[in-house]
Design an enzyme around this catalytic site. Structure first.
Site, short mmCIF file in Angstrom:
data_model
loop_
_atom_site.label_atom_id
_atom_site.label_comp_id
_atom_site.label_asym_id
_atom_site.label_seq_id
_atom_site.Cartn_x
_atom_site.Cartn_y
_atom_site.Cartn_z
N PRO A 2 -5.79 -1.47 0.86
CA PRO A 2 -7.14 -0.91 1.01
C PRO A 2 -8.16 -1.64 0.13
O PRO A 2 -8.07 -1.60 -1.09
CB PRO A 2 -6.98 0.54 0.53
CG PRO A 2 -5.52 0.81 0.52
CD PRO A 2 -4.86 -0.52 0.28
N GLU A 3 -9.09 -2.34 0.77
CA GLU A 3 -10.20 -2.92 0.02
C GLU A 3 -11.47 -2.37 0.65
O GLU A 3 -11.41 -1.44 1.45
CB GLU A 3 -10.11 -4.46 0.05
CG GLU A 3 -8.79 -4.92 -0.58
CD GLU A 3 -8.73 -6.37 -1.01
OE1 GLU A 3 -9.79 -7.00 -1.13
OE2 GLU A 3 -7.62 -6.86 -1.25
#
Ligand SMILES: [Zn+2]
Length: 287
Positions: A2-3
């Site tokens: 997750p970015e």
């Protein structure tokens, strides 16, 4: 991983499903929120700020979640089977007439007054995917510490918000500089930040994260999680080493780079397969 792009897309999907809808039932499976209840409140909007997700209700409450390494939100139709993981990994359940939103493995789940959001996201620098994206300010934030290495500087969400280890590695490969290059030694810092901005933007509408333009499995990245494998440009083995900073000597992040294509200082690469002490993001490519 997750970015900023992952959280942006999650916020957009949740907004599409929940905004304008009343919460019929809510269930918070974290000790501090055991008695919390948002039922009866209507979801006004769901927004992302860097890697933080903010769900706001018409009662002036905000549900704040952060994905860190492994968190995720899933949307299901009421009768559908949940597939995001075992029950004990569920942290939040939000039920409307049409949708059930389930938050899995979220390490941060809290409810606060919407007016108090600055207490959880106020420290963030300009959001790469936000409506208020501000390149000059992000560059100025980075330039404020000229002796800092660019790798950790890009990960520091106070400078600019949304870059994680993947986009850090890929941006620096495409910029031709090593993660150990100090900010002061980078002439075109605005071009480096612009490149990160473009990479996140290019990936924000789908869950895959590709920086090569190729969405095939194993072909998506230039250097990230490719230690020991040949550089796609020059064929040299991609190097990997842990990068720490003096103020946080025990907190290191893995840096991947091509010793041939990227100029600047770099340590001796760690052996590509170091089973004695595998760092956290090792599991994906150790055979
Ligand atoms: Zn190379």
């Amino acid at each position: 991983m997750p970015e900023g792009d992952t959280v942006w897309l999650a916020a957009r999907r949740l907004h599409g499903a929940l905004a304008g809808r009343a919460l019929a039932h809510t269930d918070f499976r974290v000790p501090t929120l055991a008695t919390a209840d948002l039922s009866g409140q209507t979801v006004v909007e769901v927004a992302s700020r860097g890697k933080h997700l903010l769900l706001r209700t018409d009662a002036g409450r905000t549900l704040h979640t952060h994905f860190r390494m492994d968190g995720t939100w899933h949307l299901y139709r009421p009768a559908a089977r949940w597939t995001g993981g075992p029950d004990w990994q569920v942290r939040v359940v939000l039920v409307t007439e049409d949708w059930v939103a389930v938050g899995y493995r979220l390490p941060v789940v809290e409810i606060l007054a919407t007016v108090d959001e600055p207490s959880v996201v106020g420290h963030l620098g300009p959001d790469l995917l936000g409506p208020d994206w501000d390149l000059p300010r992000a560059v100025a934030n980075l330039r404020a510490r000229p002796d800092r290495e660019i790798g950790p500087a890009l990960l520091d969400q106070r400078n600019l918000a949304g870059i994680g280890n993947l986009y850090k590695a890929e941006t620096l490969f495409l910029s031709g500089i090593t993660p150990w290059t100090t900010v002061d030694d980078i002439d075109h810092l605005d071009a480096v930040v612009n490149r990160a901005h473009r990479l996140l933007n290019a990936n924000k509408n789908h869950w895959q994260q590709s920086t090569t333009g190729n969405l095939h499995r194993g072909e998506e990245h230039w250097v990230f999680e490719r230690a020991g494998r040949p550089c796609r440009r020059c064929g040299a083995p991609i190097a990997i080493a842990e990068q720490t900073e003096p103020e946080q000597p025990t907190y290191g992040r893995l840096s991947y780079w091509c010793p041939n294509c990227q100029r600047g200082p770099a340590p001796q690469p760690t052996r590509a397969v170091d089973k004695a002490r595998p760092p956290s993001d090792y599991r994906r490519y150790v055979p």
